[in-house]
Structures are given as structure tokens and as C-alpha cells.
Design an enzyme around this catalytic site. Structure first.
Site, PDB file in Angstrom:
ATOM      1  N   ARG A  88      42.411  39.378  40.329  1.00 46.13           N
ATOM      2  CA  ARG A  88      42.030  39.748  38.954  1.00 46.13           C
ATOM      3  C   ARG A  88      42.850  40.975  38.600  1.00 46.13           C
ATOM      4  O   ARG A  88      42.689  42.041  39.206  1.00 46.13           O
ATOM      5  CB  ARG A  88      40.542  40.036  38.846  1.00 46.13           C
ATOM      6  CG  ARG A  88      40.195  40.678  37.508  1.00 46.13           C
ATOM      7  CD  ARG A  88      38.734  40.670  37.162  1.00 46.13           C
ATOM      8  NE  ARG A  88      38.299  39.342  36.774  1.00 46.13           N
ATOM      9  CZ  ARG A  88      37.182  39.085  36.096  1.00 46.13           C
ATOM     10  NH1 ARG A  88      36.399  40.062  35.721  1.00 46.13           N
ATOM     11  NH2 ARG A  88      36.850  37.851  35.782  1.00 46.13           N
ATOM     12  N   HIS A 134      42.463  32.870  31.940  1.00 48.23           N
ATOM     13  CA  HIS A 134      41.279  32.891  32.809  1.00 48.23           C
ATOM     14  C   HIS A 134      40.950  31.441  33.178  1.00 48.23           C
ATOM     15  O   HIS A 134      39.952  30.872  32.728  1.00 48.23           O
ATOM     16  CB  HIS A 134      40.118  33.552  32.045  1.00 48.23           C
ATOM     17  CG  HIS A 134      38.988  34.011  32.900  1.00 48.23           C
ATOM     18  ND1 HIS A 134      38.970  33.903  34.274  1.00 48.23           N
ATOM     19  CD2 HIS A 134      37.792  34.592  32.570  1.00 48.23           C
ATOM     20  CE1 HIS A 134      37.836  34.398  34.750  1.00 48.23           C
ATOM     21  NE2 HIS A 134      37.106  34.811  33.735  1.00 48.23           N
ATOM     22  N   GLN A 176      37.460  30.208  34.598  1.00 51.56           N
ATOM     23  CA  GLN A 176      36.410  30.206  33.585  1.00 51.56           C
ATOM     24  C   GLN A 176      36.460  28.899  32.781  1.00 51.56           C
ATOM     25  O   GLN A 176      35.441  28.236  32.588  1.00 51.56           O
ATOM     26  CB  GLN A 176      36.597  31.407  32.641  1.00 51.56           C
ATOM     27  CG  GLN A 176      35.565  31.473  31.544  1.00 51.56           C
ATOM     28  CD  GLN A 176      34.170  31.785  32.062  1.00 51.56           C
ATOM     29  OE1 GLN A 176      33.990  32.759  32.774  1.00 51.56           O
ATOM     30  NE2 GLN A 176      33.201  30.970  31.720  1.00 51.56           N
ATOM     31  N   ASP A 197      33.774  35.146  22.681  1.00 51.22           N
ATOM     32  CA  ASP A 197      33.992  36.127  23.762  1.00 51.22           C
ATOM     33  C   ASP A 197      34.059  37.510  23.116  1.00 51.22           C
ATOM     34  O   ASP A 197      34.147  37.634  21.881  1.00 51.22           O
ATOM     35  CB  ASP A 197      35.309  35.777  24.504  1.00 51.22           C
ATOM     36  CG  ASP A 197      35.584  36.698  25.691  1.00 51.22           C
ATOM     37  OD1 ASP A 197      34.642  37.350  26.185  1.00 51.22           O
ATOM     38  OD2 ASP A 197      36.757  36.781  26.118  1.00 51.22           O
ATOM     39  N   CYS A 215      31.660  33.358  27.866  1.00 46.91           N
ATOM     40  CA  CYS A 215      32.003  33.509  29.288  1.00 46.91           C
ATOM     41  C   CYS A 215      31.203  34.621  29.962  1.00 46.91           C
ATOM     42  O   CYS A 215      31.103  34.645  31.178  1.00 46.91           O
ATOM     43  CB  CYS A 215      33.493  33.749  29.438  1.00 46.91           C
ATOM     44  SG  CYS A 215      34.047  35.224  28.580  1.00 46.91           S
ATOM     45  N   ARG A 242      30.673  28.392  37.439  1.00 49.19           N
ATOM     46  CA  ARG A 242      31.809  29.105  38.048  1.00 49.19           C
ATOM     47  C   ARG A 242      31.819  28.826  39.552  1.00 49.19           C
ATOM     48  O   ARG A 242      32.871  28.620  40.152  1.00 49.19           O
ATOM     49  CB  ARG A 242      31.684  30.620  37.809  1.00 49.19           C
ATOM     50  CG  ARG A 242      31.873  31.061  36.364  1.00 49.19           C
ATOM     51  CD  ARG A 242      33.295  30.869  35.880  1.00 49.19           C
ATOM     52  NE  ARG A 242      34.271  31.593  36.682  1.00 49.19           N
ATOM     53  CZ  ARG A 242      34.585  32.879  36.529  1.00 49.19           C
ATOM     54  NH1 ARG A 242      34.027  33.575  35.568  1.00 49.19           N
ATOM     55  NH2 ARG A 242      35.501  33.460  37.286  1.00 49.19           N
TER      56      ARG A 242
HETATM   57  N1   CP Z   1      33.206  35.608  32.972  1.00 46.42           N
HETATM   58  C1   CP Z   1      33.647  36.392  33.942  1.00 46.42           C
HETATM   59  O1   CP Z   1      34.772  36.253  34.432  1.00 46.42           O
HETATM   60  O2   CP Z   1      32.763  37.335  34.378  1.00 46.42           O
HETATM   61  P1   CP Z   1      33.107  38.600  35.269  1.00 46.42           P
HETATM   62  O3   CP Z   1      34.048  39.461  34.473  1.00 46.42           O
HETATM   63  O4   CP Z   1      31.798  39.277  35.525  1.00 46.42           O
HETATM   64  O5   CP Z   1      33.768  38.144  36.551  1.00 46.42           O
HETATM   65  N1  NVA Z   2      38.253  38.493  27.537  1.00 44.19           N
HETATM   66  C1  NVA Z   2      37.409  39.180  28.482  1.00 44.19           C
HETATM   67  C2  NVA Z   2      36.856  38.218  29.468  1.00 44.19           C
HETATM   68  C3  NVA Z   2      35.938  38.815  30.505  1.00 44.19           C
HETATM   69  C4  NVA Z   2      35.442  37.803  31.498  1.00 44.19           C
HETATM   70  C5  NVA Z   2      38.210  40.254  29.182  1.00 44.19           C
HETATM   71  O1  NVA Z   2      39.359  39.991  29.550  1.00 44.19           O
HETATM   72  O2  NVA Z   2      37.696  41.354  29.358  1.00 44.19           O
END
Ligand code: CP
Ligand code: NVA
Length: 311
Positions: free
Chosen positions: A108, A135, A138, A230, A270, A298
């Protein structure tokens, strides 16, 4: 275990539609097995996943860790407090170390290029657990959820309301594979890049998906089967929060917006969510909301990715 053609899962535009369906089918089987027996076959016995987090996470961290446990393997989490890619050492050196000890890397990160570099440098599978660009895990969990609630994917209309961000990009790619109609609604300046949709036009042509971008909020949700939103400010954009709150203030998924969709519309997010901003509390906590099903899935979608890449 049948494998994907690619070593890595970087983004859904880099897999074939057959692979996309293979991931979904595998997820369904692993979920059914888990629900029936409260255990899965130990496909990843003795294997270890290294998880690198440059950003916060609840769902991604817990679901990857639990998925590895259920499949007989283990995971190690490297968080930003003791780990910053490219600062203490290069992405490539991190990859060349991790491949000597572990069997897969989940990353990440901010720059999508870090995921690409990690994939090129490591001999072991690399999975994108969210980058500024996409992502994919997701979106895989999301289509699994839609399939469970709607019975099928083809021809269903998903309307994404809000920032044309990483989550929106992966949903668009997923819809192109799935034969779903995808409409993205955002304010001027925050729309998805048309070129991204064009880049999966060949997949959409084959699956029958229609991919659209618009700023007409009310018209877009007409006949929607799925409404998705989102956060307005993603991780890494915190300095823009005030400006974005003003620009997006009319882009809230609330009861009056739902009135234009189908009666059985499902509402997705999400998570994490900000009630009263991109979604109203009565909608996210109401009867159309499937956000915790997405969250649960997930686990199952990622089990499939792990099994197909590392099994
Ligand atoms: N939706 C999602 O990726 O959640 P987190 O940021 O908590 O991993
Ligand atoms: N678009 C958001 C998604 C979090 C799961 C971000 O990148 O922060």
C-alpha cells in the site's frame, strides 16, 4: 492451483477478462468452503506474505492477514513508522531482500510507480493494496458483492458519485471486464481521465460494458442498480481537504438522490466513510447499504488473489 498469467496483481487493466472471472470464481469457492467448514484447504502452508503500508489501513491489513492465516500461511506487516519506501533503501533493494525470505509482497503506497517497480524487481508476486492510481482488490470484492446481491453482473448499471480517484479507476476497469455499465459523476476538474476508459475499450467491447463520464448528477443515477461513493479527500490529499469539501458539497449520496435510482438499488462505499459528507448517515446505515458485505468480501476476494498468485 490454477495460476494467473501475470506474476503480480498491479491493476485490473493488466489482467485478462478470463483472469478476472477466474479470480471471482475462485473467491466464490473459497468463500463457500469457509462458510461451510470454517476452514480452507491449506493452499499456502509454509508461505509468508510481506505487507508494506505507507498509508493507514483497517480492512486491507486485517483481511490480508486473516486470508493468509485461513490458507495456512502467515504474514508480516511493515508499517510506515519503521518503513518508508525509497528513503532508507530503494524499492528494488527492498524487493531483492523480501524475495529471499518471503513468498509474496502486498504493497500500500502513494506512487503507483512503486508498485510497478516492486513487481519488476521482485521474483515473487506483488499485489497492489492501494496506490494513488488504483485499488484493484477493493474492486474485486465489490463485484463479488454486486454478484451476490444482483445475481449477475452483465448489463447492470453502476453509478460512481464523487472524486475520480483510485477506487473509481479500479471500478471502471472491473465494469469493463464484467460487462457492466459504468457512469462516473464528478465535479469539473475531478473527473476520471477519459483516456483511462479508452484504454480498456477493447475489453468493454467484448463484454458489452458501456463506460461513461458525466457531470449530470441527477440524470446519471436514473435506473441505477448500484450507487457507489468514496471520500472526497483521499489519503495523501489532506492539504486540499478544505477546498475539496467546498467543491464536492453537492455530491452527497442521500435519500433524494436514491429516489432517482431503481427501487432495489444497492449503495456501496469502500470505507472509511464520512457520514454527512459523501454519504448521508441514513443512507449508509439504511436498508440499501451493503458496505459491510463489501468489507467482508475483501477477505474472500483476496484469498482468491493470494491462492492464484502464491499457491
Ligand atoms: N477500503 C479499504 O481499503 O480500507 P482500508 O483503508 O481500511 O484498508
Ligand atoms: N480513495 C481512498 C480509498 C481508501 C480505501 C483513499 O485513497 O484514501
Amino acid at each position: 492451483m490454477k495460476r494467473l498469467n501475470n506474476k503480480d496483481l498491479i491493476s485490473l487493466d493488466r489482467i485478462t477478462t478470463d483472469e478476472f472471472h477466474l479470480i471471482l470464481e475462485t473467491a466464490k469457492k473459497l468463500k463457500a468452503e469457509w462458510k461451510k467448514k470454517r476452514s480452507n484447504k491449506p493452499i499456502l502452508k509454509g508461505k509468508t506474505l510481506a505487507m508494506i503500508f505507507e498509508k493507514a489501513s483497517l480492512r486491507t491489513r486485517v483481511t490480508f492477514e486473516v486470508a493468509m492465516l485461513h490458507l495456512g500461511g502467515a504474514s508480516i506487516s511493515l508499517s510506515q513508522t519503521n518503513f518508508k519506501l525509497g528513503e532508507r533503501e530503494s524499492v528494488s533493494d527492498v524487493a531483492k531482500n523480501l524475495e529471499r525470505w518471503t513468498d509474496g509482497i502486498m504493497l500500500r503506497t502513494y506512487a503507483h510507480d512503486n508498485v510497478i517497480k516492486m513487481g519488476k524487481s521482485a521474483s515473487i508476486p506483488v499485489i497492489n493494496g492501494l496506490s494513488d492510481f488504483s485499488h484493484p482488490c477493493q474492486a474485486l470484492a465489490d463485484v463479488l458483492t454486486i454478484q451476490e446481491h444482483k445475481g449477475s453482473l452483465k448489463g447492470k448499471k453502476l453509478v460512481y458519485v464523487g472524486d475520480g480517484n483510485n477506487v473509481a479507476v479500479s471500478l471502471a476497469f472491473a465494469c469493463a471486464h464484467a460487462g457492466m455499465n459504468f457512469v462516473s459523476v464528478s465535479p469539473e476538474g475531478y473527473m476520471l481521465d477519459r483516456k483511462l476508459l479508452d484504454s480498456v475499450a477493447d475489453k468493454a467491447d467484448v463484454s458489452g460494458a458501456k463506460l461513461e463520464i458525466t457531470s449530470d448528477y441527477t440524470a446519471a443515477v436514473k435506473d441505477a442498480d448500484v450507487i457507489y461513493t468514496d471520500v472526497w479527500t483521499s489519503m495523501g490529499q489532506e492539504s486540499e481537504k478544505e477546498k475539496r469539501t467546498e467543491i464536492f458539497k453537492n455530491y452527497c449520496v442521500n435519500e433524494s438522490l436514491l429516489a432517482n435510482a431503481k427501487d432495489d438499488v444497492i449503495v456501496m462505499h469502500c470505507l472509511p466513510a464520512h457520514r454527512g459528507e459523501e454519504i448521508s448517515a441514513d443512507v449508509i446505515d439504511g436498508s440499501h447499504s451493503v458496505v459491510f458485505d463489501q468489507s467482508e468480501n475483501r477477505l474472500h476476494a483476496q484469498k482468491a488473489v493470494l491462492a492464484l498468485l502464491m499457491g
